[in-house]
Scaffold this active site. Structure first.
Site, PDB file in Angstrom:
ATOM      1  N   TYR A  80      -3.506   0.133   9.669  1.00 37.45           N
ATOM      2  CA  TYR A  80      -4.159  -1.139   9.985  1.00 37.45           C
ATOM      3  C   TYR A  80      -5.222  -1.491  11.140  1.00 37.45           C
ATOM      4  CZ  TYR A  80      -0.746  -1.521   6.071  1.00 37.45           C
ATOM      5  OH  TYR A  80       0.042  -1.468   4.870  1.00 37.45           O
TER       6      TYR A  80
ATOM      7  N   ILE B 165       0.750  -1.108   0.076  1.00 37.87           N
ATOM      8  CA  ILE B 165       0.039  -0.048  -0.085  1.00 37.87           C
ATOM      9  C   ILE B 165       0.819   1.127   0.125  1.00 37.87           C
ATOM     10  CG2 ILE B 165      -1.698   1.416   1.285  1.00 37.87           C
ATOM     11  CD1 ILE B 165      -2.731  -0.975   2.415  1.00 37.87           C
ATOM     12  N   ALA B 166       0.693   2.137  -0.957  1.00 36.82           N
ATOM     13  CA  ALA B 166       1.546   3.427  -0.810  1.00 36.82           C
ATOM     14  C   ALA B 166       0.723   4.561  -1.171  1.00 36.82           C
ATOM     15  CB  ALA B 166       2.455   3.405  -1.896  1.00 36.82           C
TER      16      ALA B 166
ATOM     17  N   GLU C  74       2.351  -7.743   6.345  1.00 33.15           N
ATOM     18  CA  GLU C  74       3.882  -7.673   7.097  1.00 33.15           C
ATOM     19  C   GLU C  74       3.895  -6.106   6.878  1.00 33.15           C
ATOM     20  OE1 GLU C  74       4.719 -10.164   4.600  1.00 33.15           O
ATOM     21  OE2 GLU C  74       4.402 -12.166   5.829  1.00 33.15           O
TER      22      GLU C  74
HETATM   23  C1  LIG Z   1       0.772   4.254   5.338  1.00 32.92           C
HETATM   24  C2  LIG Z   1       0.057   5.281   4.331  1.00 32.92           C
HETATM   25  C3  LIG Z   1      -0.379   4.259   3.124  1.00 32.92           C
HETATM   26  C4  LIG Z   1      -1.193   5.817   4.598  1.00 32.92           C
HETATM   27  O1  LIG Z   1      -1.585   6.664   3.922  1.00 32.92           O
HETATM   28  P1  LIG Z   1      -2.612   8.160   4.115  1.00 32.92           P
HETATM   29  O2  LIG Z   1      -3.204   8.358   2.799  1.00 32.92           O
HETATM   30  O3  LIG Z   1      -1.605   9.087   4.624  1.00 32.92           O
HETATM   31  O4  LIG Z   1      -3.344   7.711   5.426  1.00 32.92           O
HETATM   32  P2  LIG Z   1      -4.875   8.310   5.611  1.00 32.92           P
HETATM   33  O5  LIG Z   1      -4.642   9.865   5.597  1.00 32.92           O
HETATM   34  O6  LIG Z   1      -6.047   7.592   5.155  1.00 32.92           O
HETATM   35  O7  LIG Z   1      -4.851   8.095   7.359  1.00 32.92           O
HETATM   36  C5  LIG Z   1      -5.243   6.678   7.580  1.00 32.92           C
HETATM   37  C6  LIG Z   1      -4.600   6.303   9.071  1.00 32.92           C
HETATM   38  O8  LIG Z   1      -3.403   6.427   9.064  1.00 32.92           O
HETATM   39  C7  LIG Z   1      -2.773   6.732  10.334  1.00 32.92           C
HETATM   40  N1  LIG Z   1      -2.113   7.810   9.959  1.00 32.92           N
HETATM   41  C8  LIG Z   1      -2.026   8.643   8.871  1.00 32.92           C
HETATM   42  N2  LIG Z   1      -1.166   9.619   9.084  1.00 32.92           N
HETATM   43  C9  LIG Z   1      -0.726   9.411  10.281  1.00 32.92           C
HETATM   44  C10 LIG Z   1       0.455  10.168  11.237  1.00 32.92           C
HETATM   45  N3  LIG Z   1       0.869  11.233  10.605  1.00 32.92           N
HETATM   46  N4  LIG Z   1       0.522   9.783  12.264  1.00 32.92           N
HETATM   47  C11 LIG Z   1      -0.034   8.770  12.747  1.00 32.92           C
HETATM   48  N5  LIG Z   1      -0.925   8.129  12.011  1.00 32.92           N
HETATM   49  C12 LIG Z   1      -1.267   8.386  10.847  1.00 32.92           C
HETATM   50  C13 LIG Z   1      -4.093   6.918  11.082  1.00 32.92           C
HETATM   51  O9  LIG Z   1      -4.369   5.764  11.710  1.00 32.92           O
HETATM   52  C14 LIG Z   1      -5.063   7.606   9.947  1.00 32.92           C
HETATM   53  O10 LIG Z   1      -6.382   7.233  10.613  1.00 32.92           O
HETATM   54  P3  LIG Z   1      -7.353   8.487  10.616  1.00 32.92           P
HETATM   55  O11 LIG Z   1      -7.843   9.005   9.146  1.00 32.92           O
HETATM   56  O12 LIG Z   1      -8.634   8.195  11.600  1.00 32.92           O
HETATM   57  O13 LIG Z   1      -6.439   9.489  11.115  1.00 32.92           O
HETATM   58  C15 LIG Z   1       1.128   6.390   3.689  1.00 32.92           C
HETATM   59  O14 LIG Z   1       1.714   6.768   4.760  1.00 32.92           O
HETATM   60  C16 LIG Z   1       2.405   5.793   3.065  1.00 32.92           C
HETATM   61  O15 LIG Z   1       2.242   5.657   1.718  1.00 32.92           O
HETATM   62  N6  LIG Z   1       3.438   5.354   3.725  1.00 32.92           N
HETATM   63  C17 LIG Z   1       4.751   4.976   3.045  1.00 32.92           C
HETATM   64  C18 LIG Z   1       4.489   3.479   2.565  1.00 32.92           C
HETATM   65  C19 LIG Z   1       3.921   2.465   3.484  1.00 32.92           C
HETATM   66  O16 LIG Z   1       4.374   2.844   4.413  1.00 32.92           O
HETATM   67  N7  LIG Z   1       3.211   1.707   3.057  1.00 32.92           N
HETATM   68  C20 LIG Z   1       2.617   0.613   4.104  1.00 32.92           C
HETATM   69  C21 LIG Z   1       3.665  -0.449   4.127  1.00 32.92           C
HETATM   70  S1  LIG Z   1       3.189  -1.861   4.993  1.00 32.92           S
END
Ligand SMILES: CC(C)(COP(=O)(O)OP(=O)(O)OC[C@H]1O[C@@H](n2cnc3c(N)ncnc32)[C@H](O)[C@@H]1OP(=O)(O)O)[C@@H](O)C(=O)NCCC(=O)NCCS
Length: 149
Positions: A118, A72-73, A106
């Site tokens: 998650y 997921i990214a 994972e």
């Molecule tokens: C992990 C990732 C996919 C989250 O995507 P995102 O679009 O930023 O997420 P969202 O804005 O929908 O937030 C979803 C949840 O993630 C968590 N979250 C998002 N940003 C956060 C932050 N800065 N700090 C803590 N939790 C956070 C919260 O639980 C949030 O829930 P909420 O919407 O109720 O606050 C993104 O940060 C990413 O691409 N990271 C790099 C790649 C990666 O780590 N992938 C996962 C590999 S297993």
């Protein structure tokens, strides 16, 4: 924000690779994604579009009654806006549509943001794969979620 979830297509791959190389070390290759889309009958990939641009993506292998989330990214500029939520919901929906009983993934032990994402959707920590990530020998946390009984 208007986020549209749809299936990933081959024509998305330039954009997917743009996000992939900025996000992961080491990134998957374009060929790896292409094989997933064209040869792996168990694999399903979705993208999240914002204003017509692919902002993120996610994939899952649907193996009999288990879903294995592969990646997921979300591109950095779109993070924190709910796109990740929509991708996880999209992957869970694929499981529901296929009568999948449980989903697993994972995640790096240090990746608090992804773990929080998650956990929000009911994934729980069930174990550790020691030294799973070859770039820095980091442990992987194994998470599982029951989809349906
Ligand atoms: C992990 C990732 C996919 C989250 O995507 P995102 O679009 O930023 O997420 P969202 O804005 O929908 O937030 C979803 C949840 O993630 C968590 N979250 C998002 N940003 C956060 C932050 N800065 N700090 C803590 N939790 C956070 C919260 O639980 C949030 O829930 P909420 O919407 O109720 O606050 C993104 O940060 C990413 O691409 N990271 C790099 C790649 C990666 O780590 N992938 C996962 C590999 S297993």
């Amino acid at each position: 924000m208007d986020v549209k979830i749809r299936e990933m297509r081959e024509s998305d791959l330039d954009r997917i690779m743009e996000i992939e190389v900025k996000t992961f070390s080491p990134p998957w290759s374009r060929e790896a994604f292409l094989l997933e889309l064209t040869k792996n009958l168990l694999a399903k990939y979705i993208v999240a579009e914002v204003d017509g641009e692919v902002a993120g993506y996610g994939g899952i292998w649907l193996i009999i009654d288990e879903g294995h989330i592969t990646n997921i990214a979300v591109e950095e500029k779109y993070r924190g806006l709910g796109v990740g939520n929509r991708i996880v919901e999209g992957l869970i929906q694929l499981c529901i549509d296929r009568d999948i009983k449980a989903a697993t993934l994972e995640v790096r032990k240090s990746n608090e943001i992804a773990k929080s994402l998650y956990k929000k959707y009911g994934f729980k920590e069930y174990g550790i794969r020691e030294g799973y990530y070859s770039d820095n020998n980091e442990d992987a946390i194994i998470m599982w979620k029951t989809i349906q009984f």
